[in-house]
Design an enzyme around this catalytic site. Structure first.
Site, PDB file in Angstrom:
ATOM      1  N   HIS A 105       0.958  -1.288  -0.115  1.00 21.54           N
ATOM      2  CA  HIS A 105       0.069  -0.138  -0.098  1.00 21.54           C
ATOM      3  C   HIS A 105       0.726   1.279   0.027  1.00 21.54           C
ATOM      4  CE1 HIS A 105       0.662  -1.252   4.169  1.00 21.54           C
ATOM      5  NE2 HIS A 105       0.796   0.222   4.475  1.00 21.54           N
ATOM      6  N   HIS A 107       0.805   5.243   1.336  1.00 24.82           N
ATOM      7  CA  HIS A 107       0.195   6.240   1.764  1.00 24.82           C
ATOM      8  C   HIS A 107       0.108   7.809   1.142  1.00 24.82           C
ATOM      9  CE1 HIS A 107       0.481   4.153   6.100  1.00 24.82           C
ATOM     10  NE2 HIS A 107       1.538   3.709   5.317  1.00 24.82           N
TER      11      HIS A 107
HETATM   12  P1  AMP Z   1       2.040   0.548   7.276  1.00 22.39           P
HETATM   13  O1  AMP Z   1       1.769  -0.970   7.117  1.00 22.39           O
HETATM   14  O2  AMP Z   1       3.121   0.798   8.385  1.00 22.39           O
HETATM   15  O3  AMP Z   1       2.578   1.068   6.032  1.00 22.39           O
HETATM   16  O4  AMP Z   1       0.799   1.209   7.762  1.00 22.39           O
HETATM   17  C1  AMP Z   1      -0.465   0.564   7.932  1.00 22.39           C
HETATM   18  C2  AMP Z   1      -1.562   1.629   7.913  1.00 22.39           C
HETATM   19  O5  AMP Z   1      -2.713   1.084   7.883  1.00 22.39           O
HETATM   20  C3  AMP Z   1      -1.534   2.445   9.188  1.00 22.39           C
HETATM   21  O6  AMP Z   1      -1.221   3.828   8.811  1.00 22.39           O
HETATM   22  C4  AMP Z   1      -2.718   2.337  10.035  1.00 22.39           C
HETATM   23  O7  AMP Z   1      -3.223   3.428  10.580  1.00 22.39           O
HETATM   24  C5  AMP Z   1      -3.630   1.663   8.731  1.00 22.39           C
HETATM   25  N1  AMP Z   1      -4.667   0.819   9.213  1.00 22.39           N
HETATM   26  C6  AMP Z   1      -4.563  -0.406   9.924  1.00 22.39           C
HETATM   27  N2  AMP Z   1      -5.568  -0.731   9.889  1.00 22.39           N
HETATM   28  C7  AMP Z   1      -6.638  -0.030   9.184  1.00 22.39           C
HETATM   29  C8  AMP Z   1      -7.985  -0.249   8.763  1.00 22.39           C
HETATM   30  N3  AMP Z   1      -8.764  -1.342   9.275  1.00 22.39           N
HETATM   31  N4  AMP Z   1      -8.418   0.453   7.757  1.00 22.39           N
HETATM   32  C9  AMP Z   1      -7.700   1.780   7.558  1.00 22.39           C
HETATM   33  N5  AMP Z   1      -6.375   1.860   7.561  1.00 22.39           N
HETATM   34  C10 AMP Z   1      -5.846   0.975   8.647  1.00 22.39           C
END
Ligand code: AMP
Length: 143
Positions: A105, A107
């Site tokens: 993903h 951001h």
């Molecule tokens: P990362 O894997 O570190 O790039 O970040 C994962 C991102 O997913 C973080 O910014 C979390 O706040 C976000 N996140 C985790 N669970 C959910 C969810 N159920 N829906 C939307 N965002 C999420």
């Protein structure tokens, strides 16, 4: 150290399958975009390819070539929707780099001059606020 395998029950795979809710703002054949539940700034959005890959390191280049135009589309729309001065795009690979959800993903985070980012995976946002932000972003994408 080698990366772990792709886990089909990671939270974004569940969101892609519609098994858990999300504030979805965009979908096409290749990707979806939805609001981050712990936003680092107002309008923080995640772009997720439909094809499973753990992160950038194992992704098929074709997955990336289809994903980046969606990242651009969302970046342009969040800048407009949230009246931002700039947009930060971040992508983490493996726990050492800060990755916490193991489905690729990007951001996309609207930025306002002089306002620092809140912590990564910090505080849960009120769902009503996320719903309102999603609505603003959908409107910008439709315009
Ligand atoms: P990362 O894997 O570190 O790039 O970040 C994962 C991102 O997913 C973080 O910014 C979390 O706040 C976000 N996140 C985790 N669970 C959910 C969810 N159920 N829906 C939307 N965002 C999420």
């Amino acid at each position: 150290m080698s990366a772990g395998a792709y886990d089909p029950n990671n939270i974004f795979a569940k969101i892609l399958r519609g098994e858990i809710p999300s504030h979805r703002v965009y979908e096409d054949d290749d990707a979806i975009a939805f609001m981050d539940v712990m936003p680092q700034a107002k309008g923080h959005t995640l772009i997720v390819p439909k094809v499973p890959s753990r992160n950038l390191l194992d992704a098929d280049p074709q997955t990336l070539s289809r994903l980046i135009p969606v990242v651009q589309k969302i970046a342009v729309a969040v800048k407009e929707a949230f009246d931002a001065d700039g947009v930060t795009v971040i992508q983490f690979n493996e726990p050492a780099a800060g990755q916490t959800v193991f489905h690729l993903h990007f951001h996309v985070i609207p930025r306002v001059d002089g306002v620092p980012l809140r912590p990564h995976s910090g505080t849960m946002e009120d769902p009503a606020v996320l719903a309102g932000n999603a609505e603003k972003l959908r409107a910008a994408l439709a315009g």
